[in-house]
Design a protein around this motif. Structure first.
Motif, PDB file in Angstrom:
ATOM      1  N   ARG A 139       0.872  -1.180   0.000  1.00 34.16           N
ATOM      2  CA  ARG A 139       0.000   0.000   0.000  1.00 34.16           C
ATOM      3  C   ARG A 139       0.907   1.227   0.000  1.00 34.16           C
ATOM      4  O   ARG A 139       1.248   1.755   1.068  1.00 34.16           O
ATOM      5  N   PRO A 140       1.318   1.673  -1.176  1.00 30.41           N
ATOM      6  CA  PRO A 140       2.367   2.699  -1.263  1.00 30.41           C
ATOM      7  C   PRO A 140       2.031   3.994  -0.541  1.00 30.41           C
ATOM      8  O   PRO A 140       2.938   4.752  -0.207  1.00 30.41           O
ATOM      9  N   TRP A 141       0.740   4.258  -0.292  1.00 23.68           N
ATOM     10  CA  TRP A 141       0.376   5.517   0.370  1.00 23.68           C
ATOM     11  C   TRP A 141       0.606   5.463   1.872  1.00 23.68           C
ATOM     12  O   TRP A 141       0.567   6.494   2.537  1.00 23.68           O
ATOM     13  N   GLU A 142       0.837   4.275   2.443  1.00 23.45           N
ATOM     14  CA  GLU A 142       1.046   4.151   3.886  1.00 23.45           C
ATOM     15  C   GLU A 142       2.489   4.519   4.220  1.00 23.45           C
ATOM     16  O   GLU A 142       3.415   4.053   3.541  1.00 23.45           O
ATOM     17  N   ASP A 143       2.693   5.310   5.285  1.00 26.28           N
ATOM     18  CA  ASP A 143       4.078   5.633   5.664  1.00 26.28           C
ATOM     19  C   ASP A 143       4.585   4.746   6.805  1.00 26.28           C
ATOM     20  O   ASP A 143       5.657   4.980   7.352  1.00 26.28           O
ATOM     21  N   GLY A 144       3.799   3.762   7.168  1.00 30.85           N
ATOM     22  CA  GLY A 144       4.248   2.797   8.173  1.00 30.85           C
ATOM     23  C   GLY A 144       4.080   3.261   9.605  1.00 30.85           C
ATOM     24  O   GLY A 144       4.464   2.552  10.540  1.00 30.85           O
ATOM     25  N   THR A 145       3.496   4.454   9.817  1.00 29.84           N
ATOM     26  CA  THR A 145       3.310   4.939  11.185  1.00 29.84           C
ATOM     27  C   THR A 145       1.824   4.959  11.528  1.00 29.84           C
ATOM     28  O   THR A 145       0.967   4.822  10.656  1.00 29.84           O
ATOM     29  N   ASP A 146       1.569   5.152  12.828  1.00 31.08           N
ATOM     30  CA  ASP A 146       0.185   5.255  13.282  1.00 31.08           C
ATOM     31  C   ASP A 146      -0.149   6.731  13.542  1.00 31.08           C
ATOM     32  O   ASP A 146      -0.917   7.064  14.432  1.00 31.08           O
ATOM     33  N   SER A 147       0.456   7.596  12.755  1.00 26.55           N
ATOM     34  CA  SER A 147       0.289   9.041  12.987  1.00 26.55           C
ATOM     35  C   SER A 147      -1.035   9.541  12.440  1.00 26.55           C
ATOM     36  O   SER A 147      -1.657   8.915  11.575  1.00 26.55           O
ATOM     37  N   LEU A 148      -1.425  10.712  12.940  1.00 30.22           N
ATOM     38  CA  LEU A 148      -2.637  11.355  12.431  1.00 30.22           C
ATOM     39  C   LEU A 148      -2.465  11.741  10.969  1.00 30.22           C
ATOM     40  O   LEU A 148      -3.401  11.656  10.179  1.00 30.22           O
ATOM     41  N   GLU A 149      -1.243  12.165  10.620  1.00 23.14           N
ATOM     42  CA  GLU A 149      -0.984  12.562   9.234  1.00 23.14           C
ATOM     43  C   GLU A 149      -1.230  11.400   8.277  1.00 23.14           C
ATOM     44  O   GLU A 149      -1.880  11.561   7.243  1.00 23.14           O
ATOM     45  N   ASN A 150      -0.715  10.256   8.670  1.00 22.64           N
ATOM     46  CA  ASN A 150      -0.906   9.061   7.835  1.00 22.64           C
ATOM     47  C   ASN A 150      -2.392   8.712   7.750  1.00 22.64           C
ATOM     48  O   ASN A 150      -2.906   8.360   6.677  1.00 22.64           O
ATOM     49  N   ALA A 151      -3.089   8.841   8.881  1.00 27.74           N
ATOM     50  CA  ALA A 151      -4.524   8.527   8.914  1.00 27.74           C
ATOM     51  C   ALA A 151      -5.312   9.490   8.016  1.00 27.74           C
ATOM     52  O   ALA A 151      -6.254   9.090   7.329  1.00 27.74           O
ATOM     53  N   LYS A 152      -4.904  10.764   8.022  1.00 26.85           N
ATOM     54  CA  LYS A 152      -5.597  11.759   7.176  1.00 26.85           C
ATOM     55  C   LYS A 152      -5.362  11.469   5.700  1.00 26.85           C
ATOM     56  O   LYS A 152      -6.271  11.526   4.877  1.00 26.85           O
ATOM     57  N   ASN A 153      -4.132  11.150   5.390  1.00 27.16           N
ATOM     58  CA  ASN A 153      -3.803  10.834   4.008  1.00 27.16           C
ATOM     59  C   ASN A 153      -4.579   9.615   3.517  1.00 27.16           C
ATOM     60  O   ASN A 153      -5.075   9.560   2.395  1.00 27.16           O
ATOM     61  N   ARG A 154      -4.720   8.639   4.417  1.00 23.89           N
ATOM     62  CA  ARG A 154      -5.431   7.409   4.076  1.00 23.89           C
ATOM     63  C   ARG A 154      -6.900   7.700   3.742  1.00 23.89           C
ATOM     64  O   ARG A 154      -7.494   7.052   2.878  1.00 23.89           O
ATOM     65  N   VAL A 155      -7.481   8.672   4.444  1.00 24.05           N
ATOM     66  CA  VAL A 155      -8.878   9.037   4.153  1.00 24.05           C
ATOM     67  C   VAL A 155      -8.993   9.491   2.703  1.00 24.05           C
ATOM     68  O   VAL A 155      -9.889   9.078   1.966  1.00 24.05           O
ATOM     69  N   ARG A 156      -8.034  10.310   2.281  1.00 19.79           N
ATOM     70  CA  ARG A 156      -8.097  10.825   0.910  1.00 19.79           C
ATOM     71  C   ARG A 156      -7.925   9.690  -0.106  1.00 19.79           C
ATOM     72  O   ARG A 156      -8.569   9.672  -1.145  1.00 19.79           O
ATOM     73  N   VAL A 157      -7.061   8.742   0.246  1.00 16.41           N
ATOM     74  CA  VAL A 157      -6.863   7.582  -0.632  1.00 16.41           C
ATOM     75  C   VAL A 157      -8.157   6.771  -0.719  1.00 16.41           C
ATOM     76  O   VAL A 157      -8.596   6.372  -1.807  1.00 16.41           O
ATOM     77  N   ALA A 158      -8.777   6.534   0.438  1.00 20.31           N
ATOM     78  CA  ALA A 158     -10.016   5.736   0.454  1.00 20.31           C
ATOM     79  C   ALA A 158     -11.092   6.399  -0.402  1.00 20.31           C
ATOM     80  O   ALA A 158     -11.797   5.730  -1.162  1.00 20.31           O
ATOM     81  N   PHE A 159     -11.189   7.711  -0.306  1.00 20.14           N
ATOM     82  CA  PHE A 159     -12.220   8.393  -1.100  1.00 20.14           C
ATOM     83  C   PHE A 159     -11.869   8.431  -2.584  1.00 20.14           C
ATOM     84  O   PHE A 159     -12.760   8.343  -3.434  1.00 20.14           O
ATOM     85  N   GLU A 160     -10.597   8.516  -2.879  1.00 20.91           N
ATOM     86  CA  GLU A 160     -10.215   8.422  -4.302  1.00 20.91           C
ATOM     87  C   GLU A 160     -10.617   7.049  -4.846  1.00 20.91           C
ATOM     88  O   GLU A 160     -11.171   6.933  -5.953  1.00 20.91           O
ATOM     89  N   PHE A 161     -10.360   6.026  -4.048  1.00 21.37           N
ATOM     90  CA  PHE A 161     -10.716   4.664  -4.450  1.00 21.37           C
ATOM     91  C   PHE A 161     -12.225   4.556  -4.708  1.00 21.37           C
ATOM     92  O   PHE A 161     -12.661   4.081  -5.753  1.00 21.37           O
ATOM     93  N   MET A 162     -13.011   5.026  -3.749  1.00 24.46           N
ATOM     94  CA  MET A 162     -14.476   4.876  -3.877  1.00 24.46           C
ATOM     95  C   MET A 162     -15.028   5.719  -5.019  1.00 24.46           C
ATOM     96  O   MET A 162     -15.966   5.318  -5.706  1.00 24.46           O
ATOM     97  N   GLU A 163     -14.420   6.882  -5.203  1.00 23.56           N
ATOM     98  CA  GLU A 163     -14.860   7.739  -6.294  1.00 23.56           C
ATOM     99  C   GLU A 163     -14.624   7.062  -7.639  1.00 23.56           C
ATOM    100  O   GLU A 163     -15.479   7.074  -8.512  1.00 23.56           O
ATOM    101  N   LYS A 164     -13.455   6.456  -7.772  1.00 25.98           N
ATOM    102  CA  LYS A 164     -13.120   5.792  -9.031  1.00 25.98           C
ATOM    103  C   LYS A 164     -13.984   4.547  -9.235  1.00 25.98           C
ATOM    104  O   LYS A 164     -14.332   4.200 -10.353  1.00 25.98           O
ATOM    105  N   LEU A 165     -14.302   3.901  -8.146  1.00 27.45           N
ATOM    106  CA  LEU A 165     -15.110   2.682  -8.229  1.00 27.45           C
ATOM    107  C   LEU A 165     -16.580   3.020  -8.464  1.00 27.45           C
ATOM    108  O   LEU A 165     -17.312   2.238  -9.085  1.00 27.45           O
ATOM    109  N   GLY A 166     -17.012   4.168  -7.935  1.00 27.49           N
ATOM    110  CA  GLY A 166     -18.415   4.551  -8.113  1.00 27.49           C
ATOM    111  C   GLY A 166     -19.363   3.945  -7.089  1.00 27.49           C
ATOM    112  O   GLY A 166     -20.525   3.694  -7.382  1.00 27.49           O
TER     113      GLY A 166
END
Ligand code: XUL
Ligand code: CO
Length: 436
Positions: A66-93
């Protein structure tokens, strides 16, 4: 920034398409029984399996890349993951998603810190929901991973664990409300037992009911109008879970006066583990007016655990959608892919293949179920099978006009009951196959 640069929005290309990144059957705008497929199916992506599961199993660590993961449990990583999840769902429809509190935001050292983390992420979730118009199908709380819940949460012998779980669910309901969630799910987690010698079953069930009543009261207090669900599962992680199947859940809800407050969220692999079919669970819930939502997945016939694979059987999805349509369609609920790619399918693109397959399989199931209903042969055979209840003696019994004595009198006179209709299972199964 994009996590899936090589992938465009997945489009409907029709049954003959050989493009692996296209739908062959799911066409969101197509009408089925008068409603667009998107509203009949209400597809939802789960945060936990799709964005938090490293694809580990009891024999080895995660394999997922999962190239978008930085391997930490930080808030920054969690925020970035939200954007990835929504990009995924948007593309999937898909129009919906679902999450546990701890999937989206890291747990802090104290409850105060944990709640603060959650609030920070909820802000991003809200932004992304607004940007994409993707909605929350249901929220839930993870009451099973942290070691404080080793004996369960609402059914823990430790009253402090119960109290912590109450605080956690309170917050999770608030957050679900904040995000406009259409529902909130209670899955039993570790609410069950490993050993009956150390378990007070009646006390634990009383506690579970008290917990759910507190949730109902709190929802009312803050004006959360989403639908509450209870999700049956017979075992895993415990040997026996109290919410073991649809019938056990309904019995529990009735016993504790919770019936009008919760519907059932049914999961295929949980039905399998309970020794039932998904169709059985759907019919039990539907006939009680409690069919709420579907956790769409499938088990492996040869593996005894909750493998949560994506559904690929059209026969299965036809059964699911036939029951759903029969009981009035999905209203607050959805087809929620509580499913994970298998450990060997470690690339990000596998998340797309898996969901496209699940969505197409459900779309076909929906179309076939609608065709079966439009044809009406099955319904007619069912009606015919019970026709002895439509008039004469049967209608009188149903109307409460008979007793053992009056029925004995009739049978003493007639001498025997005449067998009437054949069950016609073989014919019915043949007819069903003609729709595929
Ligand atoms: C576990 C399961 C959960 C619930 C939500 O088997 O299905 O993920 O759906 O807690
Ligand atoms: Co589930």
């Amino acid at each position: 920034m994009t996590a899936f640069p090589e992938i465009d929005r997945i489009r409907y290309e029709g049954p003959s398409s050989r493009n692996p990144l296209a739908f062959r059957h799911y066409n969101a705008d197509d009408l089925v029984e008068g409603k667009p497929m998107r509203d009949q199916l209400r597809f939802s992506v789960v945060y936990w399996h799709s964005f938090r599961n490293p694809l580990s199993d009891p024999f080895g660590p995660g394999t997922a890349v999962r190239p978008w993961e930085d391997g930490t449990d930080s808030l920054e990583n969690a925020k970035n993951r939200v954007r990835v999840a929504f990009e995924f769902m948007e593309k999937l429809g898909t129009q919906f998603y679902a999450f546990h509190d701890r999937d989206v935001a890291p747990e802090g050292a104290t409850l105060v810190e944990t709640n603060r983390n959650l609030d920070a992420i909820v802000k991003v979730l809200k932004e992304e929901q607004q940007r994409t118009e993707i909605k929350l199908l249901w929220g839930t709380a993870n009451l099973f991973s942290n070691r404080r819940y080793m004996h369960g949460a609402a059914t823990s012998p430790n009253s402090e664990a119960f109290a912590f779980a109450a605080a956690q669910v309170k917050k999770a309901i608030e957050v679900t409300k904040e995000l406009g969630g259409a529902g909130y799910t209670f899955w039993g987690g570790r609410e069950g037992y490993q050993n009956l010698w150390n378990t007070n079953v009646s006390r634990e069930l009383d506690h579970l009911a008290r917990f759910l009543h507190m949730a109902v009261d709190y929802a009312k207090e803050i004006g959360f109008t989403g639908q509450f669900y209870i999700e049956p599962k017979p075992k895993e992680p415990t040997k026996h879970q109290y919410d073991s199947d649809a019938a056990a859940c309904l019995n529990f809800l009735r016993q504790y006066d919770l019936m009008g407050h919760l519907k059932l969220n049914l999961e295929t692999n949980h039905a399998t583990l309970a020794g039932h079919t998904m169709q059985h669970e759907l019919e039990v819930a539907g006939s009680a007016g409690a069919l709420g939502s579907l956790d769409a997945n499938a088990g492996d016939e040869l593996l005894g655990w909750d493998t949560d694979q994506f559904p690929t059987s059209i026969y299965l999805t036809t059964q699911c959608m036939y029951s759903v349509l029969k009981y009035g369609g999905l209203t607050t609920g959805g087809v929620n892919f509580d499913a994970k790619v298998r450990r060997e399918s470690f690339e990000p693109i596998d998340l797309f293949y898996a969901h496209i397959g699940g969505m197409d399989t459900f779309a076909r199931g929906l179309k076939i179920a609608a065709a079966m209903r439009a044809d009406g042969r099955l319904e007619e055979m069912l009606r015919e099978r019970y026709s002895s209840w439509d008039s004469g003696l049967g209608a009188e019994i149903e109307a409460g006009k008979h007793s053992f004595a009056s029925l004995e009198k009739i049978m003493l006179k007639e001498g025997d009951a005449t067998p009437n209709h054949s069950g016609r299972q073989e014919l019915i199964e043949n007819i069903i196959n003609t729709y595929f």
